[in-house]
Design an enzyme around this catalytic site. Structure first.
Site, PDB file in Angstrom:
ATOM      1  CG  HIS A   1      -3.289   0.735   5.695  1.00 41.98           C
ATOM      2  ND1 HIS A   1      -2.025   0.846   6.263  1.00 41.98           N
ATOM      3  CD2 HIS A   1      -3.546   1.947   5.124  1.00 41.98           C
ATOM      4  CE1 HIS A   1      -1.560   2.065   6.029  1.00 41.98           C
ATOM      5  NE2 HIS A   1      -2.463   2.750   5.359  1.00 41.98           N
TER       6      HIS A   1
ATOM      7  CD  GLN B   1      -5.409   5.252   7.351  1.00 41.63           C
ATOM      8  OE1 GLN B   1      -4.403   5.457   6.699  1.00 41.63           O
ATOM      9  NE2 GLN B   1      -6.125   6.241   7.856  1.00 41.63           N
TER      10      GLN B   1
HETATM   11  N1  NVA Z   1      -6.532   1.102  -0.619  1.00 42.96           N
HETATM   12  C1  NVA Z   1      -5.485   2.081  -0.797  1.00 42.96           C
HETATM   13  C2  NVA Z   1      -5.057   2.630   0.521  1.00 42.96           C
HETATM   14  C3  NVA Z   1      -4.011   3.713   0.436  1.00 42.96           C
HETATM   15  C4  NVA Z   1      -3.607   4.237   1.790  1.00 42.96           C
HETATM   16  C5  NVA Z   1      -4.319   1.439  -1.519  1.00 42.96           C
HETATM   17  O1  NVA Z   1      -3.939   0.312  -1.158  1.00 42.96           O
HETATM   18  O2  NVA Z   1      -3.796   2.037  -2.461  1.00 42.96           O
HETATM   19  N1   CP Z   2      -3.200   6.575   4.288  1.00 40.80           N
HETATM   20  C1   CP Z   2      -1.964   6.244   3.895  1.00 40.80           C
HETATM   21  O1   CP Z   2      -1.468   5.157   4.173  1.00 40.80           O
HETATM   22  O2   CP Z   2      -1.320   7.189   3.171  1.00 40.80           O
HETATM   23  P1   CP Z   2       0.073   7.004   2.416  1.00 40.80           P
HETATM   24  O3   CP Z   2      -0.180   6.050   1.278  1.00 40.80           O
HETATM   25  O4   CP Z   2       0.433   8.379   1.944  1.00 40.80           O
HETATM   26  O5   CP Z   2       1.067   6.443   3.372  1.00 40.80           O
END
Ligand code: NVA
Ligand code: CP
Length: 330
Positions: A135, A138
């Site tokens: 990610h 982020q």
């Molecule tokens: N680890 C979480 C992050 C959400 C921003 C997911 O993948 O659901």
């Molecule tokens: N932190 C993040 O990615 O949030 P969302 O899932 O709301 O985009």
């Protein structure tokens, strides 16, 4: 040497040098200053971007949409229910079509190979808005928030508590390695990051002065810690049946006031969000009814406490995503 990442895709931070990451962070701070001072920055007027979401989102989608508009760009949102993607049209064909119409593509979904294929076939910059593996947008927001608190991030200890092999933990380990920070994954042995990624990060750390530590001991994880970070225990795309197992495994790694007290008094708390810190969500209430837990990965005393910075972090998603779009499209 001047940094130039125009035309590049943003798929994982492994692809970027520390100087390139710092360039994006500096640019983010500049965009934040402009936004806060009402200085218009429609520097990409006439360009168009498309946002593909195969998983749900609040922050990432809004950050891309607001960022694109602030930069003067047009922006289209597509999800599986409203496009042919995956059902009637292959990803490669979709990518080729979108690359003819758009200057950049954001993708949130499952496999990392999908975002890589989009970049391969579309011919335009592709930005990873979250996959099962990483990610990366982020992380820029997270590190900008750490910089705002402490200035220089080098040598700062960031500990991730919980499911230390999820997309957020993986990306944190990479960014800490790149930026010379001390990264600690604190969780049960079953949920530690993959050995090959740890090796890659340790090799990077050897060059940057970073440290990578894995521990199942909460005291060790919190000791000397500047940034305590956690994330939900079951990620998007994982089956709901996992909750019971994860709660058993991860409850000892909940970030609560006792854990905060083991860290430096100046430490801050970060969370990528969304978070299960109370019963005000349907899942939070279901978990309470089933397992009697009023909070999961973080308790309200921390989430609502003085050391919490997760909403600054959420705002910073927009400034940093804007910087990524600008730097790769300008
Ligand atoms: N680890 C979480 C992050 C959400 C921003 C997911 O993948 O659901
Ligand atoms: N932190 C993040 O990615 O949030 P969302 O899932 O709301 O985009």
């Amino acid at each position: 040497m001047a940094i130039n990442i125009r035309g590049r895709s943003f798929l994982t931070l492994l692809d970027f040098t520390p100087a390139e990451i710092n360039y994006m962070l500096d640019l983010s701070a500049e965009f934040k200053r402009m936004k806060n001072n009402g200085v218009e920055h429609k520097w990409l007027t006439g360009k168009q971007v498309v946002l593909l979401f195969e998983k749900t989102s609040t922050r990432t989608r809004c950050a891309f949409e607001v960022g694109a508009r602030d930069l003067g760009m047009g922006c289209t949102f597509l999800d599986p229910a409203s496009s042919q993607m995956g059902k009637k049209e292959s990803l490669a064909d979709t990518a080729k079509v979108l690359g003819r119409m758009y200057d950049g593509i954001e993708y949130r979904g499952f496999k990392q190979s999908v975002v890589e294929d989009l970049a391969r076939y579309s011919g335009v910059p592709v930005w990873n808005g979250l996959t099962d593996a990483f990610h990366p947008t982020q992380m820029l927001a997270d590190i900008l928030t750490v910089k705002e608190e402490f200035g220089d991030v080098r040598g700062r200890k960031l500990t991730f508590f919980g499911d230390a092999r999820n997309n957020v933990a993986n990306s944190l380990m990479v960014v800490c390695a790149k930026l010379g920070m001390r990264f600690c994954a604190c969780g049960p042995k079953e949920l530690m990051p993959a050995a090959d990624l740890v090796e890659k990060c340790k090799a990077i750390a050897a060059e940057t002065g970073a440290e990578i530590e894995l521990t199942d001991d909460v005291k060790q994880g919190a000791k000397d810690c500047d940034v305590l970070y956690t994330d939900i225990w079951v990620s998007m795309g994982e089956p709901a049946e996992l909750w019971e197992k994860r709660i058993k495994l991860l409850l000892p790694y909940q970030v609560n006031k006792d854990v905060m007290a083991m860290a430096k008094p100046t430490a801050i708390f970060l969370h990528c969000l969304p978070s299960f810190h109370d019963r005000d969500t349907t899942t939070g209430e279901e978990i309470f009814q089933k397992f009697g837990l009023p909070a999961m990965e973080v308790t309200d005393d921390v989430f609502l406490g003085k050391q919490a910075r997760q909403f600054d972090e959420a705002e910073n998603r927009m400034h940093t995503i804007k910087a990524v779009m600008y730097a790769t499209l300008k």
